[in-house]
Design a protein around this motif. Sequence first.
Motif, mmCIF file in Angstrom:
data_model
loop_
_atom_site.group_PDB
_atom_site.id
_atom_site.type_symbol
_atom_site.label_atom_id
_atom_site.label_comp_id
_atom_site.label_asym_id
_atom_site.label_seq_id
_atom_site.Cartn_x
_atom_site.Cartn_y
_atom_site.Cartn_z
ATOM 1 N N HIS A 25 13.971 29.586 -25.877
ATOM 2 C CA HIS A 25 14.249 29.079 -27.211
ATOM 3 C C HIS A 25 15.000 27.740 -27.143
ATOM 4 C CE1 HIS A 25 15.168 29.150 -31.497
ATOM 5 N NE2 HIS A 25 16.442 28.948 -31.189
ATOM 6 N N TYR A 26 15.959 27.629 -26.226
ATOM 7 C CA TYR A 26 16.768 26.423 -26.135
ATOM 8 C C TYR A 26 16.213 25.382 -25.164
ATOM 9 C CZ TYR A 26 20.495 28.459 -28.924
ATOM 10 O OH TYR A 26 21.230 28.984 -29.947
ATOM 11 N N ALA A 27 15.116 25.673 -24.487
ATOM 12 C CA ALA A 27 14.591 24.778 -23.450
ATOM 13 C C ALA A 27 14.300 23.362 -23.960
ATOM 14 C CB ALA A 27 13.336 25.373 -22.817
ATOM 15 N N GLN A 28 13.818 23.208 -25.178
ATOM 16 C CA GLN A 28 13.461 21.895 -25.697
ATOM 17 C C GLN A 28 14.487 21.372 -26.701
ATOM 18 O OE1 GLN A 28 10.966 20.230 -24.334
ATOM 19 N NE2 GLN A 28 10.664 22.028 -23.034
ATOM 20 N N ARG A 29 15.692 21.870 -26.641
ATOM 21 C CA ARG A 29 16.735 21.458 -27.580
ATOM 22 C C ARG A 29 17.813 20.655 -26.872
ATOM 23 N NH1 ARG A 29 16.467 24.825 -32.398
ATOM 24 N NH2 ARG A 29 14.661 26.166 -32.165
ATOM 25 N N GLY A 30 18.831 20.308 -27.586
ATOM 26 C CA GLY A 30 19.915 19.492 -27.040
ATOM 27 C C GLY A 30 20.837 20.234 -26.094
ATOM 28 N N ILE A 31 20.779 21.541 -26.123
ATOM 29 C CA ILE A 31 21.563 22.336 -25.173
ATOM 30 C C ILE A 31 20.619 23.290 -24.456
ATOM 31 C CG2 ILE A 31 23.764 22.184 -26.404
ATOM 32 C CD1 ILE A 31 23.240 24.998 -27.466
ATOM 33 N N ARG A 32 21.022 23.707 -23.297
ATOM 34 C CA ARG A 32 20.210 24.611 -22.489
ATOM 35 C C ARG A 32 21.044 25.807 -22.072
ATOM 36 N NH1 ARG A 32 16.803 20.490 -20.005
ATOM 37 N NH2 ARG A 32 15.861 19.551 -21.835
ATOM 38 N N LEU A 33 20.420 26.958 -22.017
ATOM 39 C CA LEU A 33 21.052 28.156 -21.474
ATOM 40 C C LEU A 33 20.627 28.221 -20.013
ATOM 41 C CD1 LEU A 33 22.726 30.736 -21.897
ATOM 42 C CD2 LEU A 33 20.592 31.907 -22.481
ATOM 43 N N GLU A 43 24.803 24.437 -21.471
ATOM 44 C CA GLU A 43 25.196 23.090 -21.071
ATOM 45 C C GLU A 43 24.326 22.093 -21.818
ATOM 46 O OE1 GLU A 43 24.664 23.220 -16.797
ATOM 47 O OE2 GLU A 43 22.676 22.343 -16.942
ATOM 48 N N THR A 44 24.847 20.908 -21.981
ATOM 49 C CA THR A 44 24.128 19.851 -22.679
ATOM 50 C C THR A 44 22.879 19.479 -21.893
ATOM 51 O OG1 THR A 44 26.238 18.994 -23.458
ATOM 52 C CG2 THR A 44 24.358 17.499 -23.592
ATOM 53 N N ALA A 45 21.802 19.222 -22.605
ATOM 54 C CA ALA A 45 20.572 18.766 -21.949
ATOM 55 C C ALA A 45 20.875 17.468 -21.207
ATOM 56 C CB ALA A 45 19.477 18.547 -22.980
ATOM 57 N N PRO A 46 20.375 17.327 -19.991
ATOM 58 C CA PRO A 46 20.703 16.143 -19.187
ATOM 59 C C PRO A 46 20.366 14.815 -19.858
ATOM 60 C CG PRO A 46 19.564 17.780 -17.849
ATOM 61 C CD PRO A 46 19.527 18.268 -19.266
ATOM 62 N N ASP A 47 19.298 14.772 -20.651
ATOM 63 C CA ASP A 47 18.910 13.517 -21.294
ATOM 64 C C ASP A 47 19.811 13.137 -22.466
ATOM 65 O OD1 ASP A 47 17.828 15.753 -22.616
ATOM 66 O OD2 ASP A 47 16.255 14.549 -23.544
ATOM 67 N N LEU A 48 20.669 14.053 -22.932
ATOM 68 C CA LEU A 48 21.566 13.764 -24.056
ATOM 69 C C LEU A 48 23.043 13.735 -23.664
ATOM 70 C CD1 LEU A 48 19.865 16.039 -26.726
ATOM 71 C CD2 LEU A 48 19.593 13.581 -26.405
ATOM 72 N N ALA A 49 23.347 14.012 -22.435
ATOM 73 C CA ALA A 49 24.742 14.111 -22.000
ATOM 74 C C ALA A 49 25.534 12.832 -22.285
ATOM 75 C CB ALA A 49 24.806 14.451 -20.520
ATOM 76 N N HIS A 50 24.914 11.679 -22.106
ATOM 77 C CA HIS A 50 25.626 10.416 -22.320
ATOM 78 C C HIS A 50 26.089 10.247 -23.774
ATOM 79 C CE1 HIS A 50 21.542 9.399 -23.550
ATOM 80 N NE2 HIS A 50 22.065 8.390 -24.247
ATOM 81 N N LEU A 51 25.410 10.876 -24.716
ATOM 82 C CA LEU A 51 25.778 10.757 -26.124
ATOM 83 C C LEU A 51 27.023 11.572 -26.488
ATOM 84 C CD1 LEU A 51 22.215 11.060 -27.687
ATOM 85 C CD2 LEU A 51 23.563 8.970 -27.352
ATOM 86 N N LEU A 52 27.300 12.589 -25.721
ATOM 87 C CA LEU A 52 28.401 13.488 -26.052
ATOM 88 C C LEU A 52 29.672 13.238 -25.259
ATOM 89 C CD1 LEU A 52 26.363 16.789 -26.369
ATOM 90 C CD2 LEU A 52 27.147 15.292 -28.184
ATOM 91 N N ARG A 53 29.665 12.277 -24.385
ATOM 92 C CA ARG A 53 30.864 11.995 -23.590
ATOM 93 C C ARG A 53 31.897 11.289 -24.446
ATOM 94 N NH1 ARG A 53 27.381 10.598 -19.039
ATOM 95 N NH2 ARG A 53 27.366 12.447 -17.754
#
Length: 190
Positions: A25-33, A43-53
């Motif tokens: 369910h979370y595989a294509q979202r901003g967070i991953r289980l 954890e935050t999806a690797p492609d969005l991590a820079h936005l949340l720092r």
Amino acid sequence: MTVDQISTHLGQANVRPALAELQLHYAQRGIRLVERGKRWHFETAPDLAHLLRREKEELRRLSRAATEVLAIVAYHEPVSRAEIEAIRGVQTAKGTLDVLMEAGWVRVAGRREVPGRPVIYATTPEFLAHFGLNSLRELPGIDELRAAGLLDPVDDEMIESALSPGNTPEENEDDDGATGQGQNHDGLST
């Protein structure tokens, strides 16, 4: 949390199928289980991590000694300080292990049941999470390290010469005439 901890909170329910479904369910979202070191967390999806720092990461490079010690602990755990020193061929400063424990990558795993009862060290779930490993079995082998260019050419030559057939310590020592025929290096007759 581990599967057992989650199951305990839910009345001993079988949670593995639900975790697999949530993971999809979370595989294509901003967070991953994800499961790291037998523990599940988001954890935050690797492609969005820079936005949340919010804080700038302070990169601290490990010293060569700390990198060597970390590799020895990861590949040989549980391991004592004496075993680390034997593998490295030099003494290991207490501060080296302290740095790795401060980083949360190495922990005291108990004491070895031998005379002197030395402390033994092992890696932590944080080590696995930081390096994106599910288990220590995913650590690269020597061939993978060589292919990635992570072994020094000098080290390669040393490894090859040490592993070549017929290469014995006696062949590598200089013959200074200290031992005669029929004597070993202690000067005793054989």
